[in-house]
Design an enzyme around this catalytic site. Structure first.
Site, PDB file in Angstrom:
ATOM      1  N   ARG A   1     -59.071  35.359 -18.376  1.00 29.06           N
ATOM      2  CA  ARG A   1     -57.727  35.442 -19.765  1.00 29.06           C
ATOM      3  C   ARG A   1     -56.422  36.190 -18.610  1.00 29.06           C
ATOM      4  O   ARG A   1     -56.108  37.704 -18.409  1.00 29.06           O
ATOM      5  CB  ARG A   1     -58.030  36.214 -20.855  1.00 29.06           C
ATOM      6  CG  ARG A   1     -58.758  35.650 -21.186  1.00 29.06           C
ATOM      7  CD  ARG A   1     -59.508  35.487 -22.236  1.00 29.06           C
ATOM      8  NE  ARG A   1     -58.399  35.486 -23.631  1.00 29.06           N
ATOM      9  CZ  ARG A   1     -58.160  35.758 -24.739  1.00 29.06           C
ATOM     10  NH1 ARG A   1     -60.076  36.187 -25.556  1.00 29.06           N
ATOM     11  NH2 ARG A   1     -57.847  35.293 -26.038  1.00 29.06           N
TER      12      ARG A   1
ATOM     13  N   LYS B   1     -54.279  37.009 -38.660  1.00 28.87           N
ATOM     14  CA  LYS B   1     -54.325  37.639 -37.525  1.00 28.87           C
ATOM     15  C   LYS B   1     -53.671  37.316 -36.318  1.00 28.87           C
ATOM     16  O   LYS B   1     -52.586  38.406 -35.750  1.00 28.87           O
ATOM     17  CB  LYS B   1     -55.792  38.123 -37.073  1.00 28.87           C
ATOM     18  CG  LYS B   1     -55.789  38.529 -35.793  1.00 28.87           C
ATOM     19  CD  LYS B   1     -57.518  39.431 -34.732  1.00 28.87           C
ATOM     20  CE  LYS B   1     -58.085  38.118 -34.027  1.00 28.87           C
ATOM     21  NZ  LYS B   1     -57.295  38.068 -33.043  1.00 28.87           N
ATOM     22  N   ASN B   2     -53.359  36.212 -36.132  1.00 26.89           N
ATOM     23  CA  ASN B   2     -52.463  35.554 -34.715  1.00 26.89           C
ATOM     24  C   ASN B   2     -51.309  35.599 -34.942  1.00 26.89           C
ATOM     25  O   ASN B   2     -50.588  35.646 -34.169  1.00 26.89           O
ATOM     26  CB  ASN B   2     -53.768  34.685 -34.203  1.00 26.89           C
ATOM     27  CG  ASN B   2     -54.344  35.000 -32.940  1.00 26.89           C
ATOM     28  OD1 ASN B   2     -54.941  35.792 -33.188  1.00 26.89           O
ATOM     29  ND2 ASN B   2     -55.731  33.932 -32.749  1.00 26.89           N
TER      30      ASN B   2
ATOM     31  N   ARG C   1     -62.733  43.061 -36.230  1.00 17.13           N
ATOM     32  CA  ARG C   1     -61.136  43.148 -35.718  1.00 17.13           C
ATOM     33  C   ARG C   1     -60.895  42.147 -36.522  1.00 17.13           C
ATOM     34  O   ARG C   1     -59.543  41.973 -36.308  1.00 17.13           O
ATOM     35  CB  ARG C   1     -61.397  42.380 -34.356  1.00 17.13           C
ATOM     36  CG  ARG C   1     -62.168  43.674 -32.988  1.00 17.13           C
ATOM     37  CD  ARG C   1     -61.817  43.395 -31.451  1.00 17.13           C
ATOM     38  NE  ARG C   1     -61.115  42.217 -31.386  1.00 17.13           N
ATOM     39  CZ  ARG C   1     -60.518  40.995 -30.935  1.00 17.13           C
ATOM     40  NH1 ARG C   1     -61.910  41.685 -30.155  1.00 17.13           N
ATOM     41  NH2 ARG C   1     -59.497  40.587 -30.837  1.00 17.13           N
TER      42      ARG C   1
ATOM     43  N   CYS D   1     -62.879  39.592 -20.034  1.00 22.96           N
ATOM     44  CA  CYS D   1     -62.961  40.032 -21.561  1.00 22.96           C
ATOM     45  C   CYS D   1     -64.254  39.392 -21.927  1.00 22.96           C
ATOM     46  O   CYS D   1     -64.934  38.608 -20.567  1.00 22.96           O
ATOM     47  CB  CYS D   1     -61.628  40.286 -22.655  1.00 22.96           C
ATOM     48  SG  CYS D   1     -61.538  38.031 -22.825  1.00 22.96           S
TER      49      CYS D   1
ATOM     50  N   ASP E   1     -60.795  28.590 -31.418  1.00 24.09           N
ATOM     51  CA  ASP E   1     -61.783  29.937 -31.959  1.00 24.09           C
ATOM     52  C   ASP E   1     -62.173  29.883 -33.649  1.00 24.09           C
ATOM     53  O   ASP E   1     -62.931  30.259 -34.303  1.00 24.09           O
ATOM     54  CB  ASP E   1     -60.253  30.714 -32.739  1.00 24.09           C
ATOM     55  CG  ASP E   1     -59.789  31.674 -31.423  1.00 24.09           C
ATOM     56  OD1 ASP E   1     -60.217  31.808 -30.688  1.00 24.09           O
ATOM     57  OD2 ASP E   1     -59.012  32.095 -31.607  1.00 24.09           O
TER      58      ASP E   1
HETATM   59  C1  UD1 Z   1     -54.465  33.225 -28.499  1.00 23.27           C
HETATM   60  C2  UD1 Z   1     -55.058  33.604 -29.711  1.00 23.27           C
HETATM   61  C3  UD1 Z   1     -57.195  33.582 -28.863  1.00 23.27           C
HETATM   62  C4  UD1 Z   1     -57.286  31.574 -28.973  1.00 23.27           C
HETATM   63  C5  UD1 Z   1     -56.274  31.647 -28.065  1.00 23.27           C
HETATM   64  C6  UD1 Z   1     -56.856  30.552 -27.928  1.00 23.27           C
HETATM   65  C7  UD1 Z   1     -53.996  35.582 -30.200  1.00 23.27           C
HETATM   66  C8  UD1 Z   1     -53.535  37.116 -30.090  1.00 23.27           C
HETATM   67  N1  UD1 Z   1     -54.910  35.376 -29.459  1.00 23.27           N
HETATM   68  O1  UD1 Z   1     -54.899  33.969 -27.176  1.00 23.27           O
HETATM   69  O2  UD1 Z   1     -57.332  34.007 -30.309  1.00 23.27           O
HETATM   70  O3  UD1 Z   1     -58.300  31.742 -29.107  1.00 23.27           O
HETATM   71  O4  UD1 Z   1     -55.065  31.802 -28.190  1.00 23.27           O
HETATM   72  O5  UD1 Z   1     -55.673  29.498 -28.593  1.00 23.27           O
HETATM   73  O6  UD1 Z   1     -53.823  34.406 -30.790  1.00 23.27           O
HETATM   74  N2  UD1 Z   1     -53.954  31.394 -19.138  1.00 23.27           N
HETATM   75  C9  UD1 Z   1     -53.617  31.772 -18.093  1.00 23.27           C
HETATM   76  N3  UD1 Z   1     -53.027  32.350 -17.803  1.00 23.27           N
HETATM   77  C10 UD1 Z   1     -51.907  33.601 -18.441  1.00 23.27           C
HETATM   78  C11 UD1 Z   1     -52.260  33.247 -19.873  1.00 23.27           C
HETATM   79  C12 UD1 Z   1     -53.223  32.527 -20.084  1.00 23.27           C
HETATM   80  O7  UD1 Z   1     -54.191  31.515 -17.014  1.00 23.27           O
HETATM   81  O8  UD1 Z   1     -50.987  34.020 -18.320  1.00 23.27           O
HETATM   82  C13 UD1 Z   1     -55.056  30.816 -19.278  1.00 23.27           C
HETATM   83  C14 UD1 Z   1     -56.254  31.449 -20.239  1.00 23.27           C
HETATM   84  O9  UD1 Z   1     -56.871  32.006 -20.006  1.00 23.27           O
HETATM   85  C15 UD1 Z   1     -57.215  30.360 -20.692  1.00 23.27           C
HETATM   86  C16 UD1 Z   1     -55.970  29.629 -21.952  1.00 23.27           C
HETATM   87  O10 UD1 Z   1     -55.148  30.161 -20.560  1.00 23.27           O
HETATM   88  O11 UD1 Z   1     -57.577  29.819 -20.176  1.00 23.27           O
HETATM   89  C17 UD1 Z   1     -55.353  29.825 -22.508  1.00 23.27           C
HETATM   90  O12 UD1 Z   1     -54.797  30.907 -23.272  1.00 23.27           O
HETATM   91  P1  UD1 Z   1     -54.084  31.491 -23.971  1.00 23.27           P
HETATM   92  O13 UD1 Z   1     -53.484  30.696 -25.345  1.00 23.27           O
HETATM   93  O14 UD1 Z   1     -52.695  32.622 -23.449  1.00 23.27           O
HETATM   94  O15 UD1 Z   1     -54.589  32.610 -25.109  1.00 23.27           O
HETATM   95  P2  UD1 Z   1     -54.298  34.285 -25.660  1.00 23.27           P
HETATM   96  O16 UD1 Z   1     -52.804  33.563 -25.554  1.00 23.27           O
HETATM   97  O17 UD1 Z   1     -54.544  35.508 -24.500  1.00 23.27           O
END
Ligand code: UD1
Length: 423
Positions: free
Chosen positions: A121, A22-23, A396, A116, A304
């Site tokens: 996030r 998925k990711n 999902r 969420c 995850d």
């Molecule tokens: C992706 C995965 C999700 C997984 C996560 C962590 C996809 C579609 N989803 O989510 O399944 O659980 O990686 O491995 O690939 N953060 C910030 N600012 C930002 C972006 C992130 O503070 O601009 C923080 C987030 O709140 C979180 C951490 O960074 O605490 C990591 O998040 P991130 O790696 O961005 O998760 P996703 O990419 O949303």
């Protein structure tokens, strides 16, 4: 809204095939917006999130067509630039269209995802990176408006490791003028899968899979042609299913090379692994031994898989410790697991799980995608009947999980629940 009714206690024995990730699929689908033409993805999982992303691409003017696990996305007439709130709120990964839209169309209007169930996030790193690439960023009415005539390569050091943030910036930088150096990049295998697909279409990306990714911008990309990598989280979930039911599953297409941290912990817990030509045979004869899990960015233990391991540890022979370092609110499954008899104490982002001799079926509610998987696993091992409501979370991200588990001997029924207002 469906619920799952699970009779626990059957050791799972049989073969399950892992679907495409998925990711990896979601960013690849957005990456098609960097091209104009007919893109072709193979090994695409049949998931609600993938259909939602398909809807977003259609709203942007792309035409999608799927047959089995193949998906064609024709972006020839994809002139739209808006990802609306109604769609983004159902799937945060929609924010992945931001980078491609600014890079290719010169502008994007994407709803801010907001919080969420698993935490706040934010997307500040995505925005900061795009601004560094020369995009003008404005926030208005809950939307991000990003525009740029042509993005320009830049040196970007991300404040923290973000998977979709890294993917968004890599995609944007492929069409920027000049060189982008992205430091503190996420090293997840799904980032590598994306870079591989883009490079095959003419992009010049080096270092994906390391903390420094260098992208030399090109003027255009050919339509993407790519086979999506298998889902390491789905594979890990089936490994736990074998362990928690003390069964023996042959897991076909598990991307073991990307699962070192998970497999190491499962081995420490006493699960056995045997590679065979038909797949990886995973089995367990006894109650699992307790382990300590600290989640971290790849190659650390994936957040995850944290909830699924907690289901396993609910039945361990001692005290297991979980420390969640990625998301601030990702221990919500603990209260539902307790309803099945698990003994868990939570302090901040740490959970101590004292293994119980048995779990007992009860009605529980799925709160997010991986929490749902955790409840399914616990239910498979619990005595009696567990009813899991709100399984749309599960749909999902897991392709036909109930059918795959039933084929291995699980007793699971999917029952339609009356929707709100109809009961
Ligand atoms: C992706 C995965 C999700 C997984 C996560 C962590 C996809 C579609 N989803 O989510 O399944 O659980 O990686 O491995 O690939 N953060 C910030 N600012 C930002 C972006 C992130 O503070 O601009 C923080 C987030 O709140 C979180 C951490 O960074 O605490 C990591 O998040 P991130 O790696 O961005 O998760 P996703 O990419 O949303």
């Amino acid at each position: 809204m469906d619920k799952l009714v699970i009779e626990g206690g059957n050791p799972l024995v049989g073969r399950v095939k892992v679907a495409g990730a998925k990711n990896a699929t979601l960013p690849l689908m957005c990456a098609t917006l960097l091209t104009r033409g007919r893109c072709h993805l193979k090994n695409v999982p049949d998931l609600r999130d993938v259909r939602t992303m398909g809807r977003l691409l259609t709203m942007l003017g792309a035409r999608t067509e799927s047959r089995g696990d193949e998906l064609w996305i024709d972006t020839s007439a994809a002139e739209g630039v808006e990802a609306p709130y109604d769609l983004v709120k159902t799937m945060r990964a929609s924010v992945l269209c931001l980078g491609p839209l600014v890079a290719k169309a010169g502008q994007a209007r994407v709803s801010l995802p907001g919080g969420c169930a698993i935490g706040e996030r934010p997307v500040d790193q995505h925005l900061k990176g795009l601004a560094a690439l020369g995009a003008k960023i404005e926030l208005a009415g809950g939307y991000v408006l990003a525009s740029a005539k042509r993005l320009k390569g830049a040196e970007i050091t991300m404040d923290l490791v973000t998977v979709t943030g890294t993917e968004n910036l890599i995609m944007a930088a492929t069409l920027a003028k000049g060189r982008t150096v992205l430091r503190n990049a996420a090293r997840e295998p799904e980032v590598v899968d994306l870079a591989r697909a883009l490079n095959a279409a003419g992009a010049r990306i080096q270092g994906a899979g390391t903390a420094t990714v260098i992208i030399d911008g090109v003027d255009e990309l050919a339509p993407l042609e790519h086979t999506v990598m298998p889902d390491r989280i789905e594979a890990g979930t089936y490994m736990v299913a074998a362990g928690i039911t003390r069964g023996e599953l042959t897991i076909a297409d598990a991307p073991v090379e990307h699962m070192t941290a998970v497999i190491a912990k499962l081995k420490e817990a006493g699960l056995r692994f045997q590679p065979t030509p038909k797949g990886l045979v995973v089995s367990a004869r006894r109650a699992p031994k307790p382990v300590t899990i600290i989640t971290g960015p790849y190659p650390g233990f994936p957040t995850d898989m944290q909830a699924q391991l907690m289901a396993l540890m609910a039945l361990s022979t001692g005290s297991a410790v979980f420390q969640e370092t990625i998301f601030e609110n990702r221990l919500m499954h603990t209260s539902e697991l307790r309803r099945l008899g698990a003994n868990i104490e939570v302090t901040g982002s740490t959970a101590v799980v004292k293994g119980a001799r048995k779990l007992t079926g009860a009605p529980v509610m799925a709160t997010d995608l991986r929490a749902s998987a955790c409840l399914v696993l616990a239910a498979l091992a619990a005595e009696g009947t567990t009813e899991i409501s709100r399984v749309y979370h599960l749909d999902r991200g897991y392709e036909r999980i109930d059918q795959k588990l039933v084929a291995a001997g699980a007793s699971i029924r999917r029952v339609a629940e009356p929707g709100p207002g109809k009961a």
